[in-house]
Design a protein around this motif. Structure first.
Motif, PDB file in Angstrom:
ATOM      1  N   ALA A  18      14.882 -14.070 -18.640  1.00 36.31           N
ATOM      2  CA  ALA A  18      15.718 -12.861 -18.674  1.00 36.31           C
ATOM      3  C   ALA A  18      14.873 -11.631 -18.982  1.00 36.31           C
ATOM      4  CB  ALA A  18      16.820 -13.020 -19.717  1.00 36.31           C
ATOM      5  N   ALA A  19      13.950 -11.765 -19.910  1.00 37.36           N
ATOM      6  CA  ALA A  19      13.082 -10.639 -20.271  1.00 37.36           C
ATOM      7  C   ALA A  19      12.196 -10.248 -19.091  1.00 37.36           C
ATOM      8  CB  ALA A  19      12.223 -11.006 -21.480  1.00 37.36           C
ATOM      9  N   TRP A  20      11.670 -11.238 -18.373  1.00 39.44           N
ATOM     10  CA  TRP A  20      10.840 -10.971 -17.192  1.00 39.44           C
ATOM     11  C   TRP A  20      11.655 -10.219 -16.137  1.00 39.44           C
ATOM     12  CZ3 TRP A  20       5.997 -10.957 -15.367  1.00 39.44           C
ATOM     13  CH2 TRP A  20       5.786 -11.051 -13.991  1.00 39.44           C
ATOM     14  N   HIS A  21      12.858 -10.703 -15.884  1.00 35.40           N
ATOM     15  CA  HIS A  21      13.757 -10.068 -14.904  1.00 35.40           C
ATOM     16  C   HIS A  21      14.078  -8.626 -15.298  1.00 35.40           C
ATOM     17  CE1 HIS A  21      17.380  -9.022 -12.750  1.00 35.40           C
ATOM     18  NE2 HIS A  21      18.153  -9.246 -13.803  1.00 35.40           N
ATOM     19  N   GLN A  22      14.458  -8.431 -16.534  1.00 34.70           N
ATOM     20  CA  GLN A  22      14.878  -7.101 -16.985  1.00 34.70           C
ATOM     21  C   GLN A  22      13.723  -6.110 -17.026  1.00 34.70           C
ATOM     22  OE1 GLN A  22      17.078  -7.564 -20.716  1.00 34.70           O
ATOM     23  NE2 GLN A  22      18.079  -9.388 -19.903  1.00 34.70           N
ATOM     24  N   GLY A  23      12.528  -6.609 -17.309  1.00 34.62           N
ATOM     25  CA  GLY A  23      11.384  -5.711 -17.434  1.00 34.62           C
ATOM     26  C   GLY A  23      10.653  -5.428 -16.147  1.00 34.62           C
ATOM     27  N   THR A  24      10.900  -6.256 -15.115  1.00 35.40           N
ATOM     28  CA  THR A  24      10.123  -6.112 -13.879  1.00 35.40           C
ATOM     29  C   THR A  24      10.940  -5.788 -12.644  1.00 35.40           C
ATOM     30  OG1 THR A  24      10.289  -8.462 -13.309  1.00 35.40           O
ATOM     31  CG2 THR A  24       8.461  -7.796 -14.755  1.00 35.40           C
TER      32      THR A  24
ATOM     33  N   ALA B 147       0.821  -1.219   0.000  1.00 35.05           N
ATOM     34  CA  ALA B 147       0.000   0.000   0.000  1.00 35.05           C
ATOM     35  C   ALA B 147       0.850   1.261   0.000  1.00 35.05           C
ATOM     36  CB  ALA B 147      -0.935   0.005   1.218  1.00 35.05           C
ATOM     37  N   GLY B 148       2.042   1.179   0.589  1.00 36.31           N
ATOM     38  CA  GLY B 148       2.891   2.359   0.667  1.00 36.31           C
ATOM     39  C   GLY B 148       3.628   2.704  -0.607  1.00 36.31           C
ATOM     40  N   ASN B 149       3.556   1.845  -1.632  1.00 31.25           N
ATOM     41  CA  ASN B 149       4.295   2.100  -2.871  1.00 31.25           C
ATOM     42  C   ASN B 149       4.001   3.483  -3.449  1.00 31.25           C
ATOM     43  OD1 ASN B 149       5.171  -0.502  -2.561  1.00 31.25           O
ATOM     44  ND2 ASN B 149       4.409  -1.256  -4.520  1.00 31.25           N
TER      45      ASN B 149
ATOM     46  N   TYR C 136      12.763   4.404   0.213  1.00 25.90           N
ATOM     47  CA  TYR C 136      11.691   3.424   0.336  1.00 25.90           C
ATOM     48  C   TYR C 136      12.251   2.018   0.186  1.00 25.90           C
ATOM     49  CZ  TYR C 136       6.933   1.561  -0.317  1.00 25.90           C
ATOM     50  OH  TYR C 136       5.737   0.896  -0.174  1.00 25.90           O
ATOM     51  N   THR C 137      11.964   1.149   1.129  1.00 28.71           N
ATOM     52  CA  THR C 137      12.326  -0.260   0.980  1.00 28.71           C
ATOM     53  C   THR C 137      11.104  -1.022   0.473  1.00 28.71           C
ATOM     54  OG1 THR C 137      11.964  -0.441   3.385  1.00 28.71           O
ATOM     55  CG2 THR C 137      14.236  -0.439   2.613  1.00 28.71           C
ATOM     56  N   GLY C 138      11.293  -1.715  -0.626  1.00 31.24           N
ATOM     57  CA  GLY C 138      10.191  -2.437  -1.243  1.00 31.24           C
ATOM     58  C   GLY C 138      10.711  -3.545  -2.129  1.00 31.24           C
ATOM     59  N   SER C 139       9.812  -4.276  -2.720  1.00 26.83           N
ATOM     60  CA  SER C 139      10.174  -5.403  -3.569  1.00 26.83           C
ATOM     61  C   SER C 139      10.970  -4.965  -4.790  1.00 26.83           C
ATOM     62  CB  SER C 139       8.904  -6.126  -4.026  1.00 26.83           C
ATOM     63  OG  SER C 139       9.189  -7.043  -5.062  1.00 26.83           O
ATOM     64  N   SER C 140      11.944  -5.783  -5.170  1.00 24.63           N
ATOM     65  CA  SER C 140      12.678  -5.511  -6.409  1.00 24.63           C
ATOM     66  C   SER C 140      11.728  -5.536  -7.595  1.00 24.63           C
ATOM     67  CB  SER C 140      13.795  -6.543  -6.598  1.00 24.63           C
ATOM     68  OG  SER C 140      13.270  -7.864  -6.603  1.00 24.63           O
ATOM     69  N   GLY C 141      10.597  -6.229  -7.442  1.00 24.17           N
ATOM     70  CA  GLY C 141       9.599  -6.289  -8.502  1.00 24.17           C
ATOM     71  C   GLY C 141       8.810  -5.009  -8.668  1.00 24.17           C
ATOM     72  N   MET C 142       9.077  -4.028  -7.815  1.00 25.13           N
ATOM     73  CA  MET C 142       8.396  -2.734  -7.901  1.00 25.13           C
ATOM     74  C   MET C 142       8.992  -1.851  -8.999  1.00 25.13           C
ATOM     75  SD  MET C 142       8.237  -0.041  -4.715  1.00 25.13           S
ATOM     76  CE  MET C 142       7.885   1.703  -4.947  1.00 25.13           C
ATOM     77  N   ARG C 143      10.142  -2.241  -9.490  1.00 20.98           N
ATOM     78  CA  ARG C 143      10.865  -1.417 -10.464  1.00 20.98           C
ATOM     79  C   ARG C 143      10.020  -1.069 -11.691  1.00 20.98           C
ATOM     80  NH1 ARG C 143      15.872   0.042 -12.444  1.00 20.98           N
ATOM     81  NH2 ARG C 143      16.101  -0.128 -14.699  1.00 20.98           N
ATOM     82  N   ALA C 144       9.241  -2.029 -12.182  1.00 20.57           N
ATOM     83  CA  ALA C 144       8.432  -1.784 -13.384  1.00 20.57           C
ATOM     84  C   ALA C 144       7.444  -0.644 -13.162  1.00 20.57           C
ATOM     85  CB  ALA C 144       7.686  -3.052 -13.780  1.00 20.57           C
TER      86      ALA C 144
END
Length: 436
Positions: free
Chosen positions: A338-344, A254-256, A267-275
């Motif tokens: 690799a595409a999933w990792h790089q994009g997300t 919720a804090g994103n 902010y500390t959050g998931s690496s998956g938040m990058r996208a």
């Protein structure tokens, strides 16, 4: 002497043959990815469907992690479970001990003659989703770990070096004061409070979160949060909250919005938040490692994975199972992973995907994107392998509710930790009894 076949009969045969050729096996996949991540999941399914004609994967969003897991369990009990269910990592123990409900992935892949090799995956990823015998029970997919993001524009405005982010908790507190003084609404905040501030905090500092090797050693595990280091940490954060440099952003992710909107400097959050930051953030940002206390010997150790894996329900047909394994292997192929990792921002789940990403120059062109992998790339200890406890989602609820009280000044950190342990241990005892 040849005998002529009536035209209608020939047409019927051709039409029947065409129907057989076009009949593809449907596979239902319930997931919890929304926004940009949901779009990527839909694209993966579409691309897989286009790559062959035997199977059609239907990717369906079923709400957040908790909602989709509950929906999947309810559907199984009603006899209409999906073929694949995405379950967050804290649901691993619950799914493993759901007798008769799931088909272990590695065992299933061997059964259909299309083996999946756990050695192909990053050790920290495969290890978390494997049985005591080292066999994959679920399929790794969106594995993440928390990292710290920071607003480079805000750093510059506050007189902080945008190329030298804080590494320790005291440095975070000092930077947060400067950010607030420069007009930022929020100095520091976090997503997933219990995952980041308790579970990963323990692994990062190489201290136990629970007994029995954080639950990997057996069902008798109990919480070990009522210790001096956890008390020190929550007292530190409570003081930051009191002075206005730490803002509690809510449970889950919720804090994103605090960070993505530009209101919060760190902010500390998931690496998956990058996208989501890339798509919606209107500022330059950086990524760095989780903060640690420099006086704790051996810190930092390694962070632990979050995200989710894919589980296969029992009671499905052989064609469905063959299609599920084909889909899993497609998703885990080096180009796709690799595409999933790089994009997300999620970590590359396989060694081949990590190597392909490095060889492509992606990390050099996108500084900070290798942080998550490096945080996980360590020889894990009994304290840092991960956490596998029954009723962990419910334990997190207790922890999050208590953290809210601590940060609001309604309860002391010491009393809060005792409350977490008492409530958590009660749930663990109940889970232990339920699976015997």
């Amino acid at each position: 002497m040849t005998r002529s076949i009536p035209r209608l009969t020939v047409l019927a045969v051709l039409m029947a043959s065409a129907g057989v050729a076009q009949a593809a096996t449907d596979i239902t996949f319930w997931h919890s990815m929304e926004g940009p991540l949901g779009e990527r999941v839909a694209k993966i399914a579409q691309d897989f469907n286009a790559s062959q004609s035997d199977y059609v994967v239907h990717a369906i969003y079923k709400g957040n992690y908790g909602e989709s897991m509950n929906a999947g369990i309810a559907a199984f009990r009603a006899g209409n479970a999906p073929d694949i269910l995405q379950v967050f990592e804290v649901g691993t123990a619950t799914m493993m001990y759901a007798k008769g409900a799931i088909k272990p992935v590695q065992q299933l892949s061997d059964q259909v003659g299309d083996p999946i090799n756990p050695a192909d995956f990053l050790g920290a990823v495969a290890g978390y989703y494997s049985s005591a015998k080292g066999q994959l029970v679920s399929m790794p997919f969106n594995s993440s770990t928390p990292v710290m993001y920071y607003n480079k524009d805000a750093f510059q405005k506050a007189g902080l070096n945008p190329d030298q982010p804080p590494k320790t908790w005291p440095e975070v507190a000092a930077a947060a004061k400067k950010l607030r003084a420069a007009g930022m609404e929020c100095g520091y905040s976090t997503a997933w409070p219990s995952w980041v501030l308790l579970e990963n905090f323990a692994a990062w500092h190489n201290v136990p979160y629970a007994s029995e090797g954080n639950g990997f050693g057996g069902l008798g595990a109990r919480l070990l949060l009522d210790t001096p280091l956890f008390k020190k940490h929550l007292t530190f954060l409570a003081n930051m909250a009191k002075e206005g440099t730490f803002t509690y952003g809510g449970r889950g992710d919720a804090g994103n919005a605090l960070f993505i909107s530009g209101k919060c400097g760190m902010y500390t959050g998931s690496s998956g938040m990058r996208a989501a930051i890339l798509k919606n953030g209107q500022f330059k940002f950086g990524t760095t490692t989780l903060p640690y206390y420099p006086d704790v010997k051996g810190a930092p150790q390694n962070s632990i994975i979050g995200g989710a894996s894919l589980w296969v329900f029992s009671g499905k047909s052989e064609p469905v199972y063959k299609g599920v394994i084909k889909f899993f292997k497609y998703m885990a192929s080096a180009p796709q992973a690799a595409a999933w990792h790089q994009g997300t921002g999620y970590v590359p789940i396989t060694k081949a995907a990590y190597q392909l990403t490095k060889e492509s120059g992606f990390y050099a062109k996108n500084p900070g994107t290798e942080i998550a992998v490096k945080q996980l790339d360590a020889t894990t200890t009994v304290n840092s392998r991960g956490i596998r406890l029954g009723y962990l989602p419910q334990i997190r609820d207790i922890e999050d509710a208590t953290l809210e009280q601590i940060f609001a000044g309604k309860i002391t950190p010491e009393a809060g930790l005792k409350k977490m342990v008492s409530g958590g241990d009660e749930l663990l005892a109940r889970f232990q009894k339920s699976v015997r």
